[in-house]
Design an enzyme around this catalytic site. Structure first.
Site, PDB file in Angstrom:
ATOM      1  N   VAL A 102      50.507 125.348  -3.418  1.00 17.93           N
ATOM      2  CA  VAL A 102      51.735 124.865  -2.773  1.00 17.93           C
ATOM      3  C   VAL A 102      51.740 125.250  -1.289  1.00 17.93           C
ATOM      4  O   VAL A 102      52.009 124.424  -0.415  1.00 17.93           O
ATOM      5  CB  VAL A 102      52.992 125.425  -3.483  1.00 17.93           C
ATOM      6  CG1 VAL A 102      54.248 125.088  -2.692  1.00 17.93           C
ATOM      7  CG2 VAL A 102      53.102 124.870  -4.901  1.00 17.93           C
ATOM      8  N   ARG A 143      62.747 117.187   1.678  1.00 14.58           N
ATOM      9  CA  ARG A 143      63.200 118.494   1.203  1.00 14.58           C
ATOM     10  C   ARG A 143      62.207 119.128   0.241  1.00 14.58           C
ATOM     11  O   ARG A 143      62.151 120.335   0.104  1.00 14.58           O
ATOM     12  CB  ARG A 143      64.537 118.328   0.450  1.00 14.58           C
ATOM     13  CG  ARG A 143      65.725 118.066   1.342  1.00 14.58           C
ATOM     14  CD  ARG A 143      67.012 118.482   0.642  1.00 14.58           C
ATOM     15  NE  ARG A 143      67.169 117.829  -0.665  1.00 14.58           N
ATOM     16  CZ  ARG A 143      68.014 116.838  -0.895  1.00 14.58           C
ATOM     17  NH1 ARG A 143      68.771 116.390   0.074  1.00 14.58           N
ATOM     18  NH2 ARG A 143      68.118 116.302  -2.091  1.00 14.58           N
ATOM     19  N   GLY A 144      61.464 118.284  -0.459  1.00 14.71           N
ATOM     20  CA  GLY A 144      60.567 118.792  -1.499  1.00 14.71           C
ATOM     21  C   GLY A 144      59.444 119.642  -0.920  1.00 14.71           C
ATOM     22  O   GLY A 144      59.047 119.472   0.221  1.00 14.71           O
ATOM     23  N   CYS A 145      58.928 120.573  -1.744  1.00 15.18           N
ATOM     24  CA  CYS A 145      57.836 121.447  -1.293  1.00 15.18           C
ATOM     25  C   CYS A 145      56.501 120.716  -1.352  1.00 15.18           C
ATOM     26  O   CYS A 145      55.580 121.022  -0.605  1.00 15.18           O
ATOM     27  CB  CYS A 145      57.723 122.666  -2.197  1.00 15.18           C
ATOM     28  SG  CYS A 145      58.861 123.957  -1.760  1.00 15.18           S
ATOM     29  N   VAL A 146      56.364 119.806  -2.311  1.00 15.90           N
ATOM     30  CA  VAL A 146      55.069 119.149  -2.509  1.00 15.90           C
ATOM     31  C   VAL A 146      55.247 117.640  -2.380  1.00 15.90           C
ATOM     32  O   VAL A 146      56.081 117.074  -3.049  1.00 15.90           O
ATOM     33  CB  VAL A 146      54.481 119.474  -3.894  1.00 15.90           C
ATOM     34  CG1 VAL A 146      53.141 118.788  -4.057  1.00 15.90           C
ATOM     35  CG2 VAL A 146      54.332 120.971  -4.057  1.00 15.90           C
TER      36      VAL A 146
END
Lengths: 171, 104
Positions: A41, B101-104
């Protein structure tokens, strides 16, 4: 276009401002499903910010890039108090499989890819994957046993050279 | 959030310059926004921008690189070529959308 710029009173995001030769090196040393993700991530996020990223897989982290194992990482509640269940339960047959299946579902639900897909995305985004020589020797694994995009099996000093000037994370 | 004039149109932008009102965006504005960050829009860029615009009302948030690739069908490598260094943010800026906004 310059004319149009002059007419604009809006600020322009400083995407390239503060651009340095920032570099991130992440050592992935764990083979549990839950511990595979932090490195992926963060590495992926750094690539999206235009940062050079190197992932170095060592010891248990080798499972993340070993073709035979990378699709089958597991999560065990054993020894993990954050799972909030009686420790004895963790050793009951089937509990690891159940916990693993549950976590896979949760990961999928938030749109995060499985480990091999994630590695593919990281490589497509310009990330570099390296395998640790000592781990390869101990596990008797060769380049062909590893995920195709791994650039090489390198020793500790090679990695130190690659990580020159990088911010370093050990996971 | 402040009001600014871009190319003769009055629009709302945040402190960084991202448009904050989905409906104030136009294709003409996109040309200016792209030029602001050194990108000249080709058909390939437009395909991506249009996907982001269509996806936003459905999702309520801006598509990440991952979503642009898996749902939109765009090649991740190409996105890094079309919108160098910070593709997700550059795409969002040109499309008049907030940062993902999402991390991935």
């Amino acid at each position: 276009m310059t004319e149009e710029k002059v007419e604009s009173t809006a600020p322009v995001p400083n995407f390239d401002g503060g651009e340095t030769d920032r570099k991130l090196a992440i050592i992935c040393s764990k083979g549990n499903l839950d511990m595979a993700y932090p490195g992926l991530v963060l590495g992926n996020a750094a690539l999206g910010e235009g940062i050079e990223v190197h992932l170095f897989f060592t010891f248990w982290g080798f499972d993340m890039i070993t073709k035979k194992r990378m699709n089958n990482l597991k999560l065990t509640p054993l020894g993990n108090t954050a799972m909030h269940m009686p420790q004895g339960l963790g050793g009951v047959p089937g509990v690891t499989a159940m916990a693993t299946a549950m976590m896979r579902k949760q990961i999928e639900a938030v749109g995060v890819p499985e480990v091999p897909d994630f590695l593919e995305q990281i490589v497509a985004s310009g990330g570099h994957l390296w395998a640790c020589k000592m781990s390869a020797d101990m596990m008797k694994l060769e380049k062909d046993d590893l995920y195709d995009a791994v650039e090489g099996i390198i020793n500790a000093s090679d990695f130190i050279e690659i990580a020159d000037g990088a911010q370093l994370l050990f996971i | 959030m402040t009001t600014a004039t871009i190319n003769g149109s009055e629009v709302h932008v945040d402190a960084e310059g991202f448009l904050t009102d989905y409906d104030e965006w136009t294709e003409e504005l996109a040309q200016v926004l792209a030029a602001n960050i050194g990108i000249e829009l080709t058909d390939e860029h437009w395909d991506v921008i249009r996907f982001l615009r269509e996806d936003f009302p459905r999702q309520g948030e801006t598509a990440t690189i991952r979503r642009t690739s898996t749902v939109g069908g765009f090649d991740t490598k190409r996105l890094f070529v079309l919108f160098p260094k910070k593709p997700a943010k550059k795409m969002a800026y040109i499309a008049g959308l907030p940062k993902p906004r999402g991390c991935v």
